[in-house]
Write an enzyme that holds these catalytic residues in place. Sequence first.
Site, PDB file in Angstrom:
ATOM      1  N   VAL A 129       0.843  -1.194   0.000  1.00 17.97           N
ATOM      2  CA  VAL A 129       0.000   0.000   0.000  1.00 17.97           C
ATOM      3  C   VAL A 129       0.882   1.248   0.000  1.00 17.97           C
ATOM      4  O   VAL A 129       0.810   2.083  -0.890  1.00 17.97           O
ATOM      5  CB  VAL A 129      -0.923   0.048   1.246  1.00 17.97           C
ATOM      6  CG1 VAL A 129      -1.860   1.253   1.146  1.00 17.97           C
ATOM      7  CG2 VAL A 129      -1.711  -1.234   1.397  1.00 17.97           C
ATOM      8  N   SER A 136       0.565   7.354   5.943  1.00 20.88           N
ATOM      9  CA  SER A 136      -0.696   7.510   6.673  1.00 20.88           C
ATOM     10  C   SER A 136      -1.808   7.935   5.725  1.00 20.88           C
ATOM     11  O   SER A 136      -2.948   7.495   5.835  1.00 20.88           O
ATOM     12  CB  SER A 136      -0.553   8.591   7.754  1.00 20.88           C
ATOM     13  OG  SER A 136       0.536   8.307   8.589  1.00 20.88           O
ATOM     14  N   TRP A 162       8.640   0.744   1.806  1.00 17.89           N
ATOM     15  CA  TRP A 162       8.648   0.024   3.104  1.00 17.89           C
ATOM     16  C   TRP A 162       7.787  -1.240   3.090  1.00 17.89           C
ATOM     17  O   TRP A 162       7.033  -1.493   4.029  1.00 17.89           O
ATOM     18  CB  TRP A 162       8.122   0.908   4.242  1.00 17.89           C
ATOM     19  CG  TRP A 162       8.703   2.262   4.319  1.00 17.89           C
ATOM     20  CD1 TRP A 162       9.988   2.575   4.611  1.00 17.89           C
ATOM     21  CD2 TRP A 162       8.015   3.509   4.111  1.00 17.89           C
ATOM     22  NE1 TRP A 162      10.146   3.927   4.592  1.00 17.89           N
ATOM     23  CE2 TRP A 162       8.952   4.524   4.294  1.00 17.89           C
ATOM     24  CE3 TRP A 162       6.701   3.848   3.797  1.00 17.89           C
ATOM     25  CZ2 TRP A 162       8.634   5.869   4.164  1.00 17.89           C
ATOM     26  CZ3 TRP A 162       6.366   5.183   3.669  1.00 17.89           C
ATOM     27  CH2 TRP A 162       7.327   6.174   3.848  1.00 17.89           C
ATOM     28  N   THR A 164       6.961  -5.003   3.577  1.00 22.86           N
ATOM     29  CA  THR A 164       7.424  -6.243   4.208  1.00 22.86           C
ATOM     30  C   THR A 164       7.383  -7.349   3.157  1.00 22.86           C
ATOM     31  O   THR A 164       6.351  -7.542   2.503  1.00 22.86           O
ATOM     32  CB  THR A 164       6.507  -6.588   5.405  1.00 22.86           C
ATOM     33  OG1 THR A 164       6.547  -5.502   6.322  1.00 22.86           O
ATOM     34  CG2 THR A 164       6.958  -7.871   6.095  1.00 22.86           C
ATOM     35  N   GLU A 383       1.208  -0.075  10.066  1.00 23.72           N
ATOM     36  CA  GLU A 383      -0.245  -0.369  10.128  1.00 23.72           C
ATOM     37  C   GLU A 383      -1.014   0.704  10.900  1.00 23.72           C
ATOM     38  O   GLU A 383      -1.889   0.402  11.707  1.00 23.72           O
ATOM     39  CB  GLU A 383      -0.480  -1.766  10.689  1.00 23.72           C
ATOM     40  CG  GLU A 383       0.048  -2.802   9.711  1.00 23.72           C
ATOM     41  CD  GLU A 383      -0.551  -4.166   9.892  1.00 23.72           C
ATOM     42  OE1 GLU A 383      -1.769  -4.251  10.049  1.00 23.72           O
ATOM     43  OE2 GLU A 383       0.216  -5.122   9.876  1.00 23.72           O
TER      44      GLU A 383
HETATM   45  C1  LIG Z   1       9.462  -1.920   8.915  1.00 21.11           C
HETATM   46  C2  LIG Z   1       8.272  -1.418   8.168  1.00 21.11           C
HETATM   47  C3  LIG Z   1       7.431  -2.323   7.542  1.00 21.11           C
HETATM   48  C4  LIG Z   1       6.317  -1.855   6.820  1.00 21.11           C
HETATM   49  N1  LIG Z   1       5.552  -2.766   6.115  1.00 21.11           N
HETATM   50  C5  LIG Z   1       4.592  -2.282   5.269  1.00 21.11           C
HETATM   51  C6  LIG Z   1       3.886  -3.200   4.402  1.00 21.11           C
HETATM   52  O1  LIG Z   1       4.105  -4.417   4.420  1.00 21.11           O
HETATM   53  N2  LIG Z   1       2.964  -2.675   3.559  1.00 21.11           N
HETATM   54  C7  LIG Z   1       2.698  -1.338   3.491  1.00 21.11           C
HETATM   55  O2  LIG Z   1       1.866  -0.939   2.697  1.00 21.11           O
HETATM   56  N3  LIG Z   1       3.355  -0.453   4.298  1.00 21.11           N
HETATM   57  C8  LIG Z   1       4.290  -0.904   5.171  1.00 21.11           C
HETATM   58  N4  LIG Z   1       4.988  -0.008   5.974  1.00 21.11           N
HETATM   59  C9  LIG Z   1       4.701   1.421   5.880  1.00 21.11           C
HETATM   60  C10 LIG Z   1       3.979   1.976   7.096  1.00 21.11           C
HETATM   61  O3  LIG Z   1       2.663   1.496   7.161  1.00 21.11           O
HETATM   62  C11 LIG Z   1       4.067   3.517   7.048  1.00 21.11           C
HETATM   63  O4  LIG Z   1       5.405   3.881   7.282  1.00 21.11           O
HETATM   64  C12 LIG Z   1       3.155   4.183   8.071  1.00 21.11           C
HETATM   65  O5  LIG Z   1       1.820   4.014   7.686  1.00 21.11           O
HETATM   66  C13 LIG Z   1       3.431   5.666   8.247  1.00 21.11           C
HETATM   67  O6  LIG Z   1       3.463   6.315   7.032  1.00 21.11           O
HETATM   68  P1  LIG Z   1       4.690   7.326   6.686  1.00 21.11           P
HETATM   69  O7  LIG Z   1       5.931   6.580   6.980  1.00 21.11           O
HETATM   70  O8  LIG Z   1       4.501   7.850   5.318  1.00 21.11           O
HETATM   71  O9  LIG Z   1       4.554   8.492   7.720  1.00 21.11           O
HETATM   72  P2  LIG Z   1       3.692   9.833   7.538  1.00 21.11           P
HETATM   73  O10 LIG Z   1       2.315   9.493   7.117  1.00 21.11           O
HETATM   74  O11 LIG Z   1       4.453  10.781   6.711  1.00 21.11           O
HETATM   75  O12 LIG Z   1       3.659  10.354   9.045  1.00 21.11           O
HETATM   76  C14 LIG Z   1       4.763  11.030   9.647  1.00 21.11           C
HETATM   77  C15 LIG Z   1       4.321  11.508  11.019  1.00 21.11           C
HETATM   78  O13 LIG Z   1       3.220  12.407  10.880  1.00 21.11           O
HETATM   79  C16 LIG Z   1       2.120  11.934  11.621  1.00 21.11           C
HETATM   80  N5  LIG Z   1       0.874  12.245  10.923  1.00 21.11           N
HETATM   81  C17 LIG Z   1       0.555  12.028   9.623  1.00 21.11           C
HETATM   82  N6  LIG Z   1      -0.699  12.420   9.362  1.00 21.11           N
HETATM   83  C18 LIG Z   1      -1.208  12.893  10.527  1.00 21.11           C
HETATM   84  C19 LIG Z   1      -2.453  13.439  10.932  1.00 21.11           C
HETATM   85  N7  LIG Z   1      -3.466  13.552  10.052  1.00 21.11           N
HETATM   86  N8  LIG Z   1      -2.606  13.823  12.201  1.00 21.11           N
HETATM   87  C20 LIG Z   1      -1.611  13.690  13.098  1.00 21.11           C
HETATM   88  N9  LIG Z   1      -0.401  13.171  12.790  1.00 21.11           N
HETATM   89  C21 LIG Z   1      -0.212  12.777  11.527  1.00 21.11           C
HETATM   90  C22 LIG Z   1       2.330  10.428  11.750  1.00 21.11           C
HETATM   91  O14 LIG Z   1       1.629   9.893  12.857  1.00 21.11           O
HETATM   92  C23 LIG Z   1       3.835  10.368  11.914  1.00 21.11           C
HETATM   93  O15 LIG Z   1       4.181  10.613  13.242  1.00 21.11           O
HETATM   94  C24 LIG Z   1       6.053  -0.469   6.745  1.00 21.11           C
HETATM   95  C25 LIG Z   1       6.902   0.438   7.404  1.00 21.11           C
HETATM   96  C26 LIG Z   1       8.003  -0.017   8.083  1.00 21.11           C
HETATM   97  C27 LIG Z   1       8.934   0.980   8.725  1.00 21.11           C
END
Ligand SMILES: Cc1cc2nc3c(=O)[nH]c(=O)nc-3n(C[C@H](O)[C@H](O)[C@H](O)COP(=O)(O)OP(=O)(O)OC[C@H]3O[C@@H](n4cnc5c(N)ncnc54)[C@H](O)[C@@H]3O)c2cc1C
Length: 403
Positions: A129, A136, A162, A164, A383
């Site tokens: 995704v 997010s 990112w 898995t 997640e």
């Molecule tokens: C080891 C690992 C494995 C993963 N595995 C998968 C996988 O298998 N499949 C997959 O699809 N994804 C996967 N992910 C991705 C993971 O789901 C995302 O990293 C996560 O959803 C956060 O998204 P982002 O990193 O873009 O952070 P961002 O969305 O950019 O967020 C950055 C910060 O801003 C905050 N923030 C963002 N929007 C808001 C809001 N509206 N209000 C308040 N705070 C907010 C967040 O809480 C966070 O603190 C994985 C990530 C990692 C590190």
Amino acid sequence: MTDFWLNLNEDQLQIQKWVHDFAEGVIRPVAEEWDEREEFPWPVVQEAAQIGLYGVDFLMNAMGDPTGLTLPVAIEELFWGDAGIGMAIMGSALAAAGIAGNGTPEQVMEWVPQCYGTADNVMLGAFCVSEPDAGSDVSSLRTRAVYDEAKDEWTLNGTKAWITNGGIADVHVVVASVDAELKSKGQASFIVPPNTPGLSMGQKYKKHGIRASHTAEVVLDDVKVPGSCLLGGKEKLDSKLARARENVSTGKQPAMATFEATRPAVGAQALGVARAAYEYALDYAKERHAFGKPIIMNQAIAFKLANMATEIDASRLLIWRAAWLAKNGTFKNGEGSMSKWKASETAVRVTEEAIQILGGYGYTREYPVERWHRDAKIHTIFEGTSEIQQIVIARAISGLRIE
Ligand SMILES: Cc1cc2nc3c(=O)[nH]c(=O)nc-3n(C[C@H](O)[C@H](O)[C@H](O)COP(=O)(O)OP(=O)(O)OC[C@H]3O[C@@H](n4cnc5c(N)ncnc54)[C@H](O)[C@@H]3O)c2cc1C
């Protein structure tokens, strides 16, 4: 409907012991090694497949339990063993959940087993995704899926971040935008079958924790899949898009439907890590002497442990309630998010306190608590971050669109 009951039944107790024995006897002895190697622990996953712990039958049996508790109970034990290896064993379940949540019964029968393979030919699934500019905010996905009606074929283009098992999986489940103007309502999930040309692994990430789990970019360059790979089928998608264009409710979005179902399970992962650190710190505090007595005889240390034990039990109760509700009711107040948020924040705090209790030893790689602290942190991020869980809860309890 099954009553909510805190005593595990005979089957659940047996599974709990079976997974615990594997975690203790097979996973723990090699956990440090695979963390240092930062590689996918194939021999351990193969051993899990040999005993039936990695496999579609185990997942289906656990998910079929009407109380909902078998899966979180098993996951807690697995992640008590090690979170990186635990994730290597559980990673395919997210792809399977994506298929089960959005696919037709025929698609589930065809593709979920291929996310696991067999005991002698282990296969992997990946659920794709997130993107470099959309984690997010899943409504901003840039990966596009374009349909060619004459060929009954979809073409996928984009980059996933990112992921898995990304790029090493046999089956990739990809969420893509079909109609960008409709944002998340214009998205659909697709199966990308094994060895499909155009799908490749981008960078493999070097991570803070769960380093035995493989996390990488997935690049989709003119990936062509047949119409049968659209999860749920074309008719269902067309009617969903038509309703979205008329601004009528379209039900759950593909990625969200998957995450809702898996949140208590992710909470259980964090719980396993927290319990590992708590048990280790409790034993250590009884053994370690300072100023002529065991350090646990100081309230400053004993109260930390009392707090850790209480937070762990509170997390487990929320997880079990959410897992039961997922099977026997509906989430009303964001109970799935409550369980994931509470357990993951607890794991971070408990593992940090464990380092504190072990002092200098806790800070070194000679002892496992610093690894558990690194492993705990991911649970507040993937997640749905802790902030996103709080948004889900706040919206559920208020009925308002809190931003
Ligand atoms: C080891 C690992 C494995 C993963 N595995 C998968 C996988 O298998 N499949 C997959 O699809 N994804 C996967 N992910 C991705 C993971 O789901 C995302 O990293 C996560 O959803 C956060 O998204 P982002 O990193 O873009 O952070 P961002 O969305 O950019 O967020 C950055 C910060 O801003 C905050 N923030 C963002 N929007 C808001 C809001 N509206 N209000 C308040 N705070 C907010 C967040 O809480 C966070 O603190 C994985 C990530 C990692 C590190």
